[in-house]
Design a protein around this motif. Structure first.
Motif, mmCIF file in Angstrom:
data_model
loop_
_atom_site.group_PDB
_atom_site.id
_atom_site.type_symbol
_atom_site.label_atom_id
_atom_site.label_comp_id
_atom_site.label_asym_id
_atom_site.label_seq_id
_atom_site.Cartn_x
_atom_site.Cartn_y
_atom_site.Cartn_z
ATOM 1 N N MET A 83 0.806 -1.217 0.000
ATOM 2 C CA MET A 83 0.000 0.000 0.000
ATOM 3 C C MET A 83 0.846 1.277 0.000
ATOM 4 O O MET A 83 0.349 2.343 -0.354
ATOM 5 C CB MET A 83 -0.913 0.023 1.224
ATOM 6 N N LYS A 84 2.093 1.187 0.392
ATOM 7 C CA LYS A 84 2.920 2.379 0.520
ATOM 8 C C LYS A 84 2.973 3.162 -0.783
ATOM 9 O O LYS A 84 3.252 2.620 -1.843
ATOM 10 C CB LYS A 84 4.329 1.990 0.959
ATOM 11 N N GLY A 85 2.691 4.421 -0.706
ATOM 12 C CA GLY A 85 2.747 5.282 -1.878
ATOM 13 C C GLY A 85 1.554 5.144 -2.803
ATOM 14 O O GLY A 85 1.487 5.820 -3.831
ATOM 15 N N ILE A 86 0.605 4.281 -2.464
ATOM 16 C CA ILE A 86 -0.559 4.096 -3.336
ATOM 17 C C ILE A 86 -1.843 4.379 -2.570
ATOM 18 O O ILE A 86 -2.646 5.208 -2.967
ATOM 19 C CB ILE A 86 -0.579 2.671 -3.923
ATOM 20 N N ALA A 87 -2.024 3.659 -1.485
ATOM 21 C CA ALA A 87 -3.212 3.889 -0.653
ATOM 22 C C ALA A 87 -2.789 3.672 0.789
ATOM 23 O O ALA A 87 -3.149 2.689 1.428
ATOM 24 C CB ALA A 87 -4.338 2.944 -1.063
ATOM 25 N N LYS A 88 -2.013 4.599 1.301
ATOM 26 C CA LYS A 88 -1.327 4.382 2.570
ATOM 27 C C LYS A 88 -2.261 4.362 3.774
ATOM 28 O O LYS A 88 -1.851 3.929 4.855
ATOM 29 C CB LYS A 88 -0.241 5.445 2.767
#
Length: 657
Positions: free
Chosen positions: A617-622
């Motif tokens: 999810m990091k950097g996308i939908a944190k």
């Protein structure tokens, strides 16, 4: 790689920072789209208070008020006119009266049309946006394509004459736009790109409009998705370019007896995901065109664009794809020398351009793009206004366009960075001012008038034939589009989740067309509230009366409130994603961490996070966590139990396979 709009606008963003979620709440309908506000919850019983509408009072006098309350009050869709406050049943289809009252329909139809005329609803709003209140007060769900206009029966000759008159109306409205900006038709047409050589996008969209024109009561919906730019932040909501499109095209589509509506679903201060997973839920399963304006948030993140594209192409109605260059820096070039050019706009990401064109060709979906600069730079150069010439009410960048010829600069292109009211929430250098919004909306509308004109001419040709052939069928038209997507290059490995996976989506964000968390939540201890970062901004929105529709709601509770439970339908073994709202610049310290301070259960079975470290999810939908499960297909409960005291749990999205 050229000056076509898609090449320029998909290149990324002028700014990388996340926008502050500055403007969110306010349902002040004086500045809002009638299309977007046609159903704001609780409408099913409002008009029965204080006497009800003309048609309702007439019905009550014939069959008794208790019958009305029990069988009609809950199912009637009411359209509340912002101008007059008059309450009208939206359409004949809403009169689900049951047996024994069919004889009333003709008289009620006349009363309905009279009521709608008096309230300015001769063409009542076409889409309805969900707006949750309490469960017992939530309005009827958006059904199908919204309310239905009831035209009189026409002969072929009458329809031919009406359509010929509509062509005259279109010519007049297009000329107004050309005069407003001192342009030729050829120059105005350069602002829309239809997919390059060999593409049939323009013809496909025109044919889609034709299917509405040929119906007795056709409808055509455009939905706009994106960030605070298209939500109108910094200006009034009804000055945003999506609403300029609606106000401009309603008249010309109405002349062809097609109800036109815009669904402005743009959301300020939020991430592309999980928003993009929920396209069908947010814009509706019946939409004809879906627009993208995420350029400020997707620089260097090509898979974001591909993921959005895949989710839109999964929508049941198979809409056309429109890429928009809507933020202020996409209109003008602030570089020295003042010439409008593409030099200061980030270069096109080759992958994005290629994937957009390729998806259009492989799936058959019409892909087109808008950018105003190819039109404007042929006629104008850009200048900054000297301090001595500046008036009041502007922004830091006082700019206007100056004609390259001896023609005077049209008033619509002067003082472009002036706002209707200085100090409105969200005023920033990257947010368009009203005149910039107007340029985007008017030029896009001009090109849609071209496609409407082509559709009308085809319908006139059909009606003039002998014998008259059957009209073009939308279902048949869409059969040429497929949902077998090409292999992706960016959406591989962990990113598959963001592109190829189709989710059921439920959210408390508004506006939206589909279900909300209110439809799934099982316990009443958790309350619907605004995201913490939005409260101050929304007070500003209320104070200024901007009319913004975007609101980031969440369900809030704590360990003391017990578990938070949602009932999920049509569950298969796979993935559940749970997301918090966005919090602005930083997450408050008193908010529970989903990954480490909550236990998750499917029914009574404890399940683990698939991505406990947040690497996927990091950097996308944190603000999201991923839960995997394996259970029998069917309905199941998703249960979340906070494990710490003194903190609050916020949930805004639940998605599942």
């Amino acid at each position: 790689h050229g000056d076509d709009p898609l090449s320029i606008l998909l290149g990324g963003a002028a700014r990388m920072e996340l926008e502050r979620p500055d403007d969110d709440e306010s349902q002040l309908i004086s500045h809002a789209s009638s299309d977007s506000l046609s159903d704001h919850g609780g409408g099913g019983h409002r008009a029965l208070k204080n006497g009800g509408s003309i048609a309702e009072r007439s019905l009550a006098s014939r069959i008794g008020l208790p019958f009305v309350y029990l069988t009609v009050g809950i199912i009637l869709g009411l359209s509340i006119s912002a101008a007059t406050g008059t309450n009208c049943i939206k359409s004949e289809s809403d009169l689900q009266l049951g047996p024994g009252v069919g004889s009333e329909i003709e008289e009620l139809r006349a009363q309905l049309n009279e009521c709608q005329e008096k309230s300015g609803q001769g063409h009542p709003p076409s889409g309805s946006i969900r707006n949750d209140t309490k469960k017992e007060e939530s309005g009827a769900e958006s059904k199908g394509r919204g309310s239905t206009f009831i035209p009189k029966e026409e002969t072929s000759e009458e329809k031919l004459q009406r359509l010929r008159n509509a062509l005259v109306v279109i010519d007049e409205e297009q000329q107004k736009i050309l005069d407003m900006y001192d342009l030729t038709s050829e120059q105005a047409q350069k602002s829309v790109w239809y997919g390059g050589e060999g593409s049939r996008a323009k013809q496909q969209i025109s044919d889609r409009i034709l299917t509405a024109v040929s119906q007795r009561s056709g409808q055509f919906h455009m939905a706009f998705t994106g960030m605070s730019v298209c939500a109108g932040h910094g200006s009034y909501f009804n000055e945003s370019y999506p609403m300029v499109v609606e106000s401009t095209l309603k008249k010309v589509f109405g002349a062809a007896n097609v109800r036109f509506g815009v669904r402005n679903a743009c959301m300020g201060g939020t991430y592309t995901y999980p928003y993009s997973w929920c396209m069908s839920n947010i814009v509706g399963a019946d939409v004809d065109v879906v627009a993208w304006d995420f350029g400020m948030m997707e620089a260097g993140r090509s898979h974001f664009t591909e993921g959005w594209l895949q989710q839109v192409l999964k929508i049941e109605s198979k809409p056309a794809i429109l890429f928009m260059a809507g933020y202020a820096n996409q209109l003008l070039d602030d570089s020295s020398g003042g010439a409008i050019s593409s030099q200061n706009i980030p270069a096109l990401d080759q992958y994005r351009r290629g994937v957009a064109i390729h998806y259009g060709r492989v799936t058959g979906a019409p892909v087109h793009a808008f950018w105003s600069a190819p039109t404007l730079r042929e006629r104008y150069t850009q200048v900054k206004i000297p301090d001595s010439e500046r008036g009041k009410g502007g922004w830091d960048n006082f700019i206007e366009l100056r004609s390259k010829s001896d023609h005077p600069t049209p008033e619509a292109l002067t003082n472009l960075r002036w706002y209707s009211r200085k100090g409105l929430p969200g005023q920033a250098s990257w947010h368009p001012a009203p005149k910039e919004h107007q340029i985007f909306g008017k030029l896009l509308s001009f090109n849609y008038m071209d496609m409407l004109k082509s559709a009308i001419e085809k319908e006139i040709e059909r009606l003039s034939a002998s014998p008259i052939p059957p009209p073009l069928n939308l279902k048949k038209l869409l059969q040429s589009q497929v949902t077998d997507f090409p292999d992706s290059r960016k959406c591989k490995d962990s990113k598959e989740l963001f592109c190829h996976t189709a989710f059921h989506c439920s959210t408390s964000y508004e506006p939206r067309q589909g279900r909300g968390l209110i439809d799934l939540i099982k316990n009443d201890n958790y309350k619907k509230v605004l995201a913490p970062a939005d409260n101050t901004a929304i007070e500003e929105v209320k104070r200024f009366g901007t009319g913004y529709l975007d609101r980031k709601y969440a369900y809030k509770g704590s360990r003391a409130d017990g578990p938070l439970s949602f009932r999920l339908h049509h569950v298969k073994a796979g993935t559940v994603i749970v997301c918090e709202p966005t919090y602005g610049w930083r997450k408050p310290h008193n908010v529970i961490d989903l990954a480490s301070e909550v236990e998750f259960f499917i029914d009574t079975h404890k399940v683990k996070l698939a991505d406990p470290d947040g690497k996927v999810m990091k950097g996308i939908a944190k603000n999201c966590v991923v839960v995997t499960y394996n259970c029998p297909q069917g309905g199941h409960d998703l249960v979340m139990e906070p494990t710490v005291d003194g903190k609050d749990l916020y949930v805004s999205f639940v998605l599942w396979n």
